[in-house]
Design a protein around this motif. Sequence first.
Motif, mmCIF file in Angstrom:
data_model
loop_
_atom_site.group_PDB
_atom_site.id
_atom_site.type_symbol
_atom_site.label_atom_id
_atom_site.label_comp_id
_atom_site.label_asym_id
_atom_site.label_seq_id
_atom_site.Cartn_x
_atom_site.Cartn_y
_atom_site.Cartn_z
ATOM 1 N N TYR A 75 -33.594 -15.261 -62.788
ATOM 2 C CA TYR A 75 -32.497 -16.052 -62.237
ATOM 3 C C TYR A 75 -32.996 -17.346 -61.601
ATOM 4 C CZ TYR A 75 -29.005 -17.420 -58.750
ATOM 5 O OH TYR A 75 -28.127 -18.144 -57.966
ATOM 6 N N SER A 76 -33.965 -17.258 -60.710
ATOM 7 C CA SER A 76 -34.421 -18.432 -59.962
ATOM 8 C C SER A 76 -35.010 -19.493 -60.883
ATOM 9 C CB SER A 76 -35.442 -18.036 -58.885
ATOM 10 O OG SER A 76 -36.521 -17.328 -59.457
ATOM 11 N N SER A 77 -35.732 -19.075 -61.916
ATOM 12 C CA SER A 77 -36.306 -20.032 -62.857
ATOM 13 C C SER A 77 -35.216 -20.744 -63.646
ATOM 14 C CB SER A 77 -37.261 -19.320 -63.824
ATOM 15 O OG SER A 77 -38.338 -18.749 -63.131
ATOM 16 N N LEU A 107 -23.181 -24.377 -58.508
ATOM 17 C CA LEU A 107 -22.472 -23.178 -58.966
ATOM 18 C C LEU A 107 -23.169 -22.618 -60.199
ATOM 19 C CD1 LEU A 107 -19.815 -21.470 -58.521
ATOM 20 C CD2 LEU A 107 -18.793 -22.933 -60.290
ATOM 21 N N ASN A 108 -23.433 -21.325 -60.186
ATOM 22 C CA ASN A 108 -24.162 -20.695 -61.278
ATOM 23 C C ASN A 108 -23.377 -19.515 -61.835
ATOM 24 O OD1 ASN A 108 -26.681 -22.278 -60.620
ATOM 25 N ND2 ASN A 108 -26.502 -21.068 -58.745
ATOM 26 N N ASP A 119 -27.931 -15.298 -69.320
ATOM 27 C CA ASP A 119 -27.572 -16.703 -69.481
ATOM 28 C C ASP A 119 -27.048 -17.191 -68.138
ATOM 29 O OD1 ASP A 119 -28.196 -16.615 -72.173
ATOM 30 O OD2 ASP A 119 -26.130 -16.223 -72.801
ATOM 31 N N VAL A 120 -27.571 -18.321 -67.689
ATOM 32 C CA VAL A 120 -27.134 -18.893 -66.419
ATOM 33 C C VAL A 120 -26.612 -20.304 -66.685
ATOM 34 C CG1 VAL A 120 -27.761 -19.516 -64.064
ATOM 35 C CG2 VAL A 120 -28.855 -17.544 -65.162
ATOM 36 N N THR A 121 -25.331 -20.515 -66.452
ATOM 37 C CA THR A 121 -24.752 -21.851 -66.572
ATOM 38 C C THR A 121 -24.727 -22.482 -65.188
ATOM 39 O OG1 THR A 121 -23.376 -21.222 -68.458
ATOM 40 C CG2 THR A 121 -22.719 -23.198 -67.246
ATOM 41 N N PHE A 188 -19.494 -11.023 -66.004
ATOM 42 C CA PHE A 188 -20.201 -12.180 -65.442
ATOM 43 C C PHE A 188 -19.818 -12.328 -63.975
ATOM 44 C CE2 PHE A 188 -16.144 -13.841 -66.894
ATOM 45 C CZ PHE A 188 -15.738 -14.683 -65.850
ATOM 46 N N TYR A 189 -20.598 -13.094 -63.258
ATOM 47 C CA TYR A 189 -20.300 -13.403 -61.859
ATOM 48 C C TYR A 189 -20.841 -14.784 -61.545
ATOM 49 C CZ TYR A 189 -25.173 -11.896 -61.118
ATOM 50 O OH TYR A 189 -26.532 -11.755 -61.195
ATOM 51 N N TYR A 190 -20.450 -15.303 -60.396
ATOM 52 C CA TYR A 190 -20.912 -16.622 -59.969
ATOM 53 C C TYR A 190 -21.713 -16.508 -58.676
ATOM 54 C CZ TYR A 190 -17.723 -19.089 -63.181
ATOM 55 O OH TYR A 190 -17.091 -19.585 -64.293
ATOM 56 N N THR A 191 -22.687 -17.388 -58.539
ATOM 57 C CA THR A 191 -23.356 -17.598 -57.257
ATOM 58 C C THR A 191 -23.173 -19.064 -56.885
ATOM 59 O OG1 THR A 191 -25.520 -18.225 -58.174
ATOM 60 C CG2 THR A 191 -25.093 -15.862 -57.872
ATOM 61 N N ALA A 192 -23.180 -19.347 -55.598
ATOM 62 C CA ALA A 192 -22.972 -20.721 -55.146
ATOM 63 C C ALA A 192 -23.832 -20.986 -53.920
ATOM 64 C CB ALA A 192 -21.498 -20.963 -54.823
#
Length: 213
Positions: A75-77, A107-108, A119-121, A188-192
């Motif tokens: 995730y972090s990369s 927003l991810n 997959d991270v948008t 899916f979920y979001y992080t911010a």
Amino acid sequence: MIVEMGHRVSKMLSLFILTTVVGLVAASPARTWPPTFCHGQDCPRYSVVTSTADYEERLYEPAKWTSVTISGSEYSSAVSEGFRKLFQYISGANEEQAKIPMTVPVLNKVTPRQGSSMDVTVSFFVPYADQTSPPEPSDPDVFTNTLPQMTAFVRHFSGFARDNDWTENVAALAKSLDNATISYHKDFYYTAGYDGPFTPTNRHNEVMFIKSD
């Protein structure tokens, strides 16, 4: 006598009007926009539908974002690579060679795949001044992404967030929603993140799921 009574009525009327105005002001909801965690930067508009001890239900207005999708296993990369590409975009890597103000949050959208892959948008909110027509990106991997009006269930936490902090809070939010028998998109979920790396205290992080029909 009549004049004195007139003065009394006038004073009582003035007191009534003043009391009514003060009461209306006290009853009016406090202005909460923009949230303090936006730090005066442009950020997506929403209204709070409900709030519980575990999460906040928000109704987001439709808005444009500048995005890039990174595939990987960490995730972090993925977020770091996506952030770099988007920062180049706002620094002038666009058709107008324009310098675009930084906004919040980063927003991810995280979509888990088989095994540990994902997959991270990664997305930057398009400033209000550019919402109608954002500059076209020079990088073919970067694109303008329109998110529709949506209802999100949001859990927030503080501190410098590491990968396990995100996943633990996502799991806690999912448990709360499941216990409340709320329907939401589980694939899916979001992080911010709302703070730069040099903000030592009062950091604001969020995880969210989107309500499903």
